[in-house]
Design an enzyme around this catalytic site. Structure first.
Site, short mmCIF file in Angstrom:
data_model
loop_
_atom_site.label_atom_id
_atom_site.label_comp_id
_atom_site.label_asym_id
_atom_site.label_seq_id
_atom_site.Cartn_x
_atom_site.Cartn_y
_atom_site.Cartn_z
N CYS A 77 0.84 -1.20 0.00
CA CYS A 77 0.00 0.00 0.00
C CYS A 77 0.88 1.25 0.00
CB CYS A 77 -0.91 0.00 1.21
SG CYS A 77 -2.02 1.43 1.29
N CYS A 81 0.29 5.13 6.80
CA CYS A 81 -0.32 4.93 8.12
C CYS A 81 0.73 4.35 9.07
CB CYS A 81 -1.52 4.00 8.01
SG CYS A 81 -2.74 4.51 6.78
N CYS A 84 0.60 0.60 10.38
CA CYS A 84 0.22 -0.49 9.47
C CYS A 84 1.42 -1.19 8.83
CB CYS A 84 -0.71 0.04 8.39
SG CYS A 84 -1.37 -1.27 7.33
N CYS A 121 -16.13 -9.97 6.05
CA CYS A 121 -15.48 -8.73 5.67
C CYS A 121 -14.23 -9.04 4.85
CB CYS A 121 -15.09 -7.93 6.91
SG CYS A 121 -16.44 -7.71 8.08
N CYS A 154 -19.06 -7.09 3.92
CA CYS A 154 -18.40 -5.81 4.17
C CYS A 154 -17.06 -5.81 3.43
CB CYS A 154 -18.18 -5.62 5.67
SG CYS A 154 -17.33 -4.08 6.12
N CYS A 214 -19.31 1.47 8.42
CA CYS A 214 -18.54 0.91 9.53
C CYS A 214 -17.33 1.82 9.71
CB CYS A 214 -18.12 -0.52 9.19
SG CYS A 214 -17.05 -1.30 10.42
N ARG A 286 -18.03 -2.62 17.81
CA ARG A 286 -17.28 -3.82 17.47
C ARG A 286 -15.95 -3.86 18.22
NH1 ARG A 286 -19.10 -6.44 13.50
NH2 ARG A 286 -20.07 -4.58 12.61
#
Length: 367
Positions: A77, A81, A84, A121, A154, A214, A286
């Site tokens: 990616c 972040c 991550c 998901c 999801c 979400c 969640r």
């Protein structure tokens, strides 16, 4: 020894003692930061008592949604972040992979359903879908086929355009995950390659397409209590509250800038869940990443405070997950049971599955 027969009337009495049947107050969208802060700063036992009461006004406290998350495209990616391991900017154990083919994903969804999960998901480590037409078509096929299994579906695929959100809705997508992560003020210290407003724009596109939202956050990013309040305040003032609010506890990963962050304490996690439950009374909260580090009693306190969904199964995206058998045994010990697909009223309405008019403010378990 006195024995009480468990007749239907006994079961009804037990249910009435376990829930509050008073009319629930209307859901607010005009919370101020000061109001949310006062809730968050309350003595912890008082806070949990209040959140448990709100939970019982709006939700069935005996129900937990079981969700399974699958990484369908890992690593590589372009985002930065700081937490991550899938960012291409950091050297971690996570390696870049291609998008999975359809059939292995469907097999995983079938296994999840057989084990009691009712929401499946799928996550792909992308900034956005630009230039990914073939990959997006494959994901749309995944969504269509899993939806035929009568499961909630999801995805989390990065930023979306209005057209892409509409295509996902037409394929049968139930929900889209796009976390705000933290407060607007703290956000630039965590991510610089995507703005806070970029995230809010994607959430708006998802909501406008009729897909359930979400969106939650991650605790342990070096944020303050004010930032946790700011995150909850941000989502509380959305035109519609997210149908799901994930509360993640950072799992520090070697090679990322946050690899040495201190673990978030249970009382901070509990305080965040309880505050979110009071401010977002009809939302599913969640208990997400980091749950495996909690004891069973600590998890039970989170459920008491208003958490009513967990990720369960073989693994999450890049962090460990509690297996189905362990979670089902734990739920049995605490008198909890899994939700059915589309049991949440707001989700059912968006899926056009609700055939009976349910007045706004009616507790879900009483409607």
């Amino acid at each position: 020894m006195l024995r009480i027969a468990k007749s239907p009337s006994f079961s009804l009495l037990k249910r009435s003692l376990a829930t509050h049947t008073a009319a629930a107050p209307p859901t607010r969208h005009d919370w101020t930061k000061e109001e949310v802060k006062r809730i968050y700063d309350a003595p912890l036992l008082d806070l949990v008592f209040r959140s448990a009461s709100v939970h019982r006004q709006h939700q069935d406290p005996s129900k937990i949604q079981l969700c399974t998350l699958m990484n369908i495209k890992s690593g590589g990616c372009s985002e930065d972040c700081s937490y991550c391991s899938q960012s291409s900017r950091y050297t971690t154990a996570t390696k870049a992979s291609r998008l999975l083919e359809v059939e292995p994903v469907l097999d995983a969804a079938r296994k999840a359903k057989e084990n009691g999960s009712t929401r499946f998901c799928m996550g792909a480590a992308w900034r956005d879908l630009a230039g990914r037409k073939r990959g997006f078509e494959r994901i749309l096929e995944m969504v269509r086929e899993i939806r035929k299994m009568d499961m909630e579906v999801c995805t989390t695929l990065g930023m979306l355009s209005p057209t892409q959100a509409k295509q996902l809705k037409e394929a049968g997508l139930t929900a889209y995950n796009h976390n705000l992560d933290t407060s607007r003020e703290h956000y630039p210290k965590v991510i610089t390659t995507r703005t806070y407003d970029d995230r809010l724009d994607t959430i708006s596109h998802v909501r406008d397409a009729g897909i359930s939202v979400c969106s939650g956050g991650i605790l342990g990013l070096g944020e303050s209590d004010a930032d946790r309040v700011g995150l909850i305040w941000e989502v509380s003032n959305m035109p519609e509250h997210p149908e799901s609010f994930p509360v993640n506890a950072l799992v520090p990963i070697k090679g990322t800038p946050m690899e040495n962050n201190e673990p978030v304490s249970h009382h901070v996690l509990l305080r965040t869940i309880a505050t979110a439950r009071i401010v977002l009374p009809t939302t599913i909260i969640r208990l997400a990443a980091g749950r495996q580090g909690l004891s069973e009693n600590e998890q039970a306190m989170c459920f008491m405070a208003g958490a009513n969904a967990v990720f369960t199964g073989d693994h999450m995206l890049t962090t460990p997950c509690s297996p189905w058998d362990e979670d089902k045994a734990m739920m049995s010990r605490w008198g909890l049971e899994g939700m059915q697909s589309f049991e949440q009223k707001s989700v059912a309405r968006k899926e056009k599955l609700g055939t009976m008019h349910v007045p706004l403010g009616t507790p879900a378990h009483l409607s």
